[in-house]
Design a protein around this motif. Structure first.
Motif, PDB file in Angstrom:
ATOM      1  N   LYS A   1      -6.839  12.868 -10.954  1.00 24.27           N
ATOM      2  CA  LYS A   1      -6.501  13.596  -9.734  1.00 24.27           C
ATOM      3  C   LYS A   1      -6.773  12.796  -8.453  1.00 24.27           C
ATOM      4  O   LYS A   1      -7.111  13.351  -7.408  1.00 24.27           O
ATOM      5  CB  LYS A   1      -7.270  14.927  -9.671  1.00 24.27           C
ATOM      6  N   VAL A   2      -6.595  11.469  -8.534  1.00 28.62           N
ATOM      7  CA  VAL A   2      -6.872  10.641  -7.362  1.00 28.62           C
ATOM      8  C   VAL A   2      -5.816  10.815  -6.261  1.00 28.62           C
ATOM      9  O   VAL A   2      -6.078  10.513  -5.096  1.00 28.62           O
ATOM     10  CB  VAL A   2      -6.977   9.144  -7.736  1.00 28.62           C
ATOM     11  N   PHE A   3      -4.642  11.300  -6.638  1.00 28.84           N
ATOM     12  CA  PHE A   3      -3.579  11.471  -5.644  1.00 28.84           C
ATOM     13  C   PHE A   3      -3.721  12.782  -4.873  1.00 28.84           C
ATOM     14  O   PHE A   3      -2.931  13.059  -3.966  1.00 28.84           O
ATOM     15  CB  PHE A   3      -2.204  11.417  -6.319  1.00 28.84           C
ATOM     16  N   ASN A   4      -4.709  13.586  -5.237  1.00 23.12           N
ATOM     17  CA  ASN A   4      -4.936  14.849  -4.542  1.00 23.12           C
ATOM     18  C   ASN A   4      -5.574  14.656  -3.178  1.00 23.12           C
ATOM     19  O   ASN A   4      -5.686  15.584  -2.396  1.00 23.12           O
ATOM     20  CB  ASN A   4      -5.829  15.770  -5.389  1.00 23.12           C
TER      21      ASN A   4
ATOM     22  N   TRP B   1      -8.855   8.658  -1.442  1.00 26.11           N
ATOM     23  CA  TRP B   1      -9.468   8.397  -2.738  1.00 26.11           C
ATOM     24  C   TRP B   1     -10.122   7.022  -2.754  1.00 26.11           C
ATOM     25  O   TRP B   1      -9.674   6.074  -2.124  1.00 26.11           O
ATOM     26  CB  TRP B   1      -8.483   8.577  -3.871  1.00 26.11           C
ATOM     27  N   ASN B   2     -11.196   6.935  -3.497  1.00 22.43           N
ATOM     28  CA  ASN B   2     -12.033   5.745  -3.550  1.00 22.43           C
ATOM     29  C   ASN B   2     -11.433   4.716  -4.526  1.00 22.43           C
ATOM     30  O   ASN B   2     -11.542   4.856  -5.742  1.00 22.43           O
ATOM     31  CB  ASN B   2     -13.449   6.128  -3.997  1.00 22.43           C
TER      32      ASN B   2
ATOM     33  N   SER C   1       6.587   8.203 -12.754  1.00 23.92           N
ATOM     34  CA  SER C   1       7.569   7.365 -12.060  1.00 23.92           C
ATOM     35  C   SER C   1       7.418   7.444 -10.542  1.00 23.92           C
ATOM     36  O   SER C   1       7.614   6.454  -9.829  1.00 23.92           O
ATOM     37  CB  SER C   1       8.995   7.778 -12.453  1.00 23.92           C
ATOM     38  N   LYS C   2       7.055   8.612 -10.054  1.00 20.62           N
ATOM     39  CA  LYS C   2       6.905   8.798  -8.611  1.00 20.62           C
ATOM     40  C   LYS C   2       5.638   8.138  -8.064  1.00 20.62           C
ATOM     41  O   LYS C   2       5.570   7.820  -6.881  1.00 20.62           O
ATOM     42  CB  LYS C   2       6.886  10.290  -8.284  1.00 20.62           C
ATOM     43  N   LYS C   3       4.650   7.938  -8.925  1.00 22.09           N
ATOM     44  CA  LYS C   3       3.364   7.410  -8.465  1.00 22.09           C
ATOM     45  C   LYS C   3       3.126   5.935  -8.800  1.00 22.09           C
ATOM     46  O   LYS C   3       2.238   5.315  -8.227  1.00 22.09           O
ATOM     47  CB  LYS C   3       2.221   8.238  -9.066  1.00 22.09           C
TER      48      LYS C   3
END
Length: 233
Positions: free
Chosen positions: A54-57, A61-62, A105-107
């Motif tokens: 969940k780093v894209f939330n 993000w670190n 694919s989006k990330k």
């Protein structure tokens, strides 16, 4: 055609997303009995890890913390039976269906432009090429990872054909996928790959470009066979 089994080379295949790099690379590696490494799948696996964590939330993000997790979690292993290098997250084999999702694919472009991640994966890739006898596909193989590879191929095809290929691939596991959405994502991916500062997608000076918009895999292999005549003899 018979090749010199005692002479090993590195064959680098670069190109745009969904240009058929993996299909061609896998077919060549099987023919030559070389190891095969799909570097795009490596970046997709890292994107999958980031999604799971969940780093894209968060926009903050670190990265250093994630790099530490990546080093502990991500592994490459050569499967001798199939001559392919397999990917593992937490000691579990990464499934192709998981990393080919529209969400990944989006990330993946976001992950691929982070220098620390590229440095780690590039080092892994080079380690597998030390003894040569390997076919590697990606976006910076001939320019950055293996700039001295004996044969470099740059694959391209029309955005419509590439979008349809990806659409058909995703549709196998997602009936709700929309072609226009796939095409939009591919165009965005192209821009991200070309414009990133670290190892952008570009044709190596001594790479041979093949436009496979109207070519099937058999015709592509015929072209590669002719190029290999002077490389493995």
């Amino acid at each position: 055609m018979k090749y010199n089994k005692h002479k090993k080379i590195i064959l680098a295949i670069d190109g745009f997303s969904s240009s058929g790099k993996s299909t061609l690379a896998r077919a060549i590696s099987k023919k030559l009995k070389y190891k095969y490494l799909d570097t795009g799948a490596m970046y997709r696996s890292i994107a999958l890890l980031a999604i799971r964590e969940k780093v894209f939330n968060s926009d903050l993000w670190n990265v250093k913390k994630f790099i530490h997790l990546l080093k502990k979690t991500f592994q490459l292993k050569w499967n001798k039976k199939i001559n392919e290098i397999e990917l593992f997250l937490n000691k579990k084999n990464v499934k192709k269906s998981e990393i080919r999702s529209i969400e990944v694919s989006k990330k993946v472009s976001v992950i691929a432009k982070i220098p620390d991640i590229r440095e780690i994966l590039t080092s892994m890739q080079r380690n597998f090429g030390i003894e040569k006898g390997i076919v590697v596909d990606g976006r910076d193989i001939g320019t950055t990872v293996f700039p001295k590879s004996e044969l470099k191929i740059f694959l391209n095809s029309s955005i419509e054909v590439r979008s349809y290929r990806r659409y058909q691939e995703i549709k196998k596991t997602n009936d709700n996928i929309i072609y226009d959405e796939v095409k939009k994502d591919l165009i965005y991916r192209d821009i991200m790959d070309i414009d990133r500062k670290d190892s952008p997608l570009k044709k190596s000076v001594n790479a041979i470009e093949i436009d496979n918009t109207y070519l099937n895999i058999e015709k592509e292999l015929n072209i590669i066979n002719k190029l290999l005549i002077n490389k493995i003899k």
